[in-house]
Scaffold this motif. Structure first.
Motif, PDB file in Angstrom:
ATOM      1  N   TYR A  62      -0.609   5.739  12.003  1.00  0.00           N
ATOM      2  CA  TYR A  62      -0.340   5.376  10.612  1.00  0.00           C
ATOM      3  C   TYR A  62      -1.631   5.359   9.799  1.00  0.00           C
ATOM      4  O   TYR A  62      -2.671   4.950  10.304  1.00  0.00           O
ATOM      5  CB  TYR A  62       0.314   3.991  10.519  1.00  0.00           C
ATOM      6  N   ALA A  63      -1.532   5.794   8.550  1.00  0.00           N
ATOM      7  CA  ALA A  63      -2.649   5.683   7.604  1.00  0.00           C
ATOM      8  C   ALA A  63      -2.080   5.139   6.304  1.00  0.00           C
ATOM      9  O   ALA A  63      -1.114   5.687   5.753  1.00  0.00           O
ATOM     10  CB  ALA A  63      -3.310   7.035   7.384  1.00  0.00           C
ATOM     11  N   ILE A  64      -2.681   4.049   5.826  1.00  0.00           N
ATOM     12  CA  ILE A  64      -2.202   3.378   4.614  1.00  0.00           C
ATOM     13  C   ILE A  64      -3.365   3.218   3.649  1.00  0.00           C
ATOM     14  O   ILE A  64      -4.457   2.800   4.041  1.00  0.00           O
ATOM     15  CB  ILE A  64      -1.628   1.980   4.948  1.00  0.00           C
ATOM     16  N   GLY A 106       0.832  -1.195   0.000  1.00  0.00           N
ATOM     17  CA  GLY A 106       0.000   0.000   0.000  1.00  0.00           C
ATOM     18  C   GLY A 106       0.865   1.242   0.000  1.00  0.00           C
ATOM     19  O   GLY A 106       2.084   1.166  -0.143  1.00  0.00           O
ATOM     20  N   MET A 107       0.231   2.386   0.176  1.00  0.00           N
ATOM     21  CA  MET A 107       0.934   3.660   0.223  1.00  0.00           C
ATOM     22  C   MET A 107       0.759   4.254   1.622  1.00  0.00           C
ATOM     23  O   MET A 107      -0.363   4.455   2.079  1.00  0.00           O
ATOM     24  CB  MET A 107       0.377   4.624  -0.827  1.00  0.00           C
ATOM     25  N   LEU A 108       1.893   4.517   2.304  1.00  0.00           N
ATOM     26  CA  LEU A 108       1.831   5.156   3.607  1.00  0.00           C
ATOM     27  C   LEU A 108       1.601   6.651   3.405  1.00  0.00           C
ATOM     28  O   LEU A 108       2.440   7.347   2.854  1.00  0.00           O
ATOM     29  CB  LEU A 108       3.138   4.930   4.372  1.00  0.00           C
ATOM     30  N   ILE A 139      10.450   4.119   8.254  1.00  0.00           N
ATOM     31  CA  ILE A 139       9.692   4.093   7.002  1.00  0.00           C
ATOM     32  C   ILE A 139       9.383   5.528   6.604  1.00  0.00           C
ATOM     33  O   ILE A 139       9.394   6.429   7.446  1.00  0.00           O
ATOM     34  CB  ILE A 139       8.385   3.271   7.135  1.00  0.00           C
ATOM     35  N   SER A 140       9.114   5.737   5.329  1.00  0.00           N
ATOM     36  CA  SER A 140       8.911   7.086   4.819  1.00  0.00           C
ATOM     37  C   SER A 140       7.478   7.270   4.324  1.00  0.00           C
ATOM     38  O   SER A 140       6.888   6.358   3.740  1.00  0.00           O
ATOM     39  CB  SER A 140       9.877   7.373   3.662  1.00  0.00           C
ATOM     40  N   PRO A 186       5.662   3.362  -1.075  1.00  0.00           N
ATOM     41  CA  PRO A 186       5.012   2.054  -0.920  1.00  0.00           C
ATOM     42  C   PRO A 186       5.487   1.358   0.357  1.00  0.00           C
ATOM     43  O   PRO A 186       6.639   1.511   0.763  1.00  0.00           O
ATOM     44  CB  PRO A 186       5.461   1.284  -2.170  1.00  0.00           C
ATOM     45  N   ILE A 187       4.575   0.619   0.973  1.00  0.00           N
ATOM     46  CA  ILE A 187       4.910  -0.098   2.207  1.00  0.00           C
ATOM     47  C   ILE A 187       4.219  -1.450   2.205  1.00  0.00           C
ATOM     48  O   ILE A 187       3.099  -1.580   1.700  1.00  0.00           O
ATOM     49  CB  ILE A 187       4.485   0.728   3.446  1.00  0.00           C
TER      50      ILE A 187
END
Length: 201
Positions: A58-60, A30-32, A78-79, A83-84
């Protein structure tokens, strides 16, 4: 020898079960879109108070869904806006950091990602809510009291989420001169402020 064989079997069985648990997770990409840290009050029980602690939120986004989770502690390696890899199991959301290490978070909610295409100005144009500004505030020495617009928000170091607009940030610490900074927070910006406190004569 028999005791050694039994211990070895138990160890191998525990390792095998642990590997199965990890394999059972369905990892997604997903996208952080948010990783913000807040200082929270641990509260008091009787005459004992727990002080403050950091909680990271966190929101993904992934496949039209928005996953919101949190964990106690500082930011992970993490940035944002990259993508995460993550996995969900019950009320736990697992995050994989840039080094491949897994971290478990409390899954608050999963909802439809309500992103809508921007509509340019004109009759019936859709207005959008401006994103908060993220302010990473560190001080030397640390531990000073932070106030934003005369409201206490925690102790340095801290990461603050401010509404767009003008704000007055102040750090006070016994034995040191007050540090004050007036700033205009821009929507969606990320800024680091470093405060060096001067000792009182």
């Amino acid at each position: 020898m028999k005791h050694l064989n039994t211990s070895l079997c138990i160890l191998l069985l525990s390792l095998f079960c642990g590997a199965e648990d990890k394999k059972g997770l369905a990892w997604q990409t997903g996208m952080l879109v948010d990783q913000s840290v807040t200082l929270e009050d641990a509260g008091c029980a009787g005459n004992v108070c727990g002080g403050t602690y950091h909680r990271t939120h966190y929101a993904i986004t992934a496949e039209g869904k928005l996953y919101i989770a949190n964990r106690t502690g500082a930011r992970l390696n993490i940035s944002v806006n990259t993508p995460i890899k993550f996995a969900v199991s019950g009320n736990t959301l697992y995050l994989m950091d840039d080094k491949g290490k897994q971290h478990d978070c409390h899954l608050e909610q999963v909802r439809d990602d309500e992103k809508k295409p921007a509509v340019e100005g004109g009759p019936g144009a859709v207005s959008t809510v401006e994103a908060d500004a993220l302010i990473a505030l560190v001080s030397t020495p640390d531990g000073g009291d932070i106030t934003v617009d005369d409201a206490f928000v925690g102790n340095a170091p801290a990461k603050l989420k401010l509404k767009p607009g003008k704000h007055t940030i102040k750090i006070t610490k016994v034995g040191y001169k007050d540090w004050t900074r007036e700033m205009t927070a821009l929507a969606g910006s990320e800024v680091t402020l470093t405060a060096t406190l001067e000792k009182l004569n």
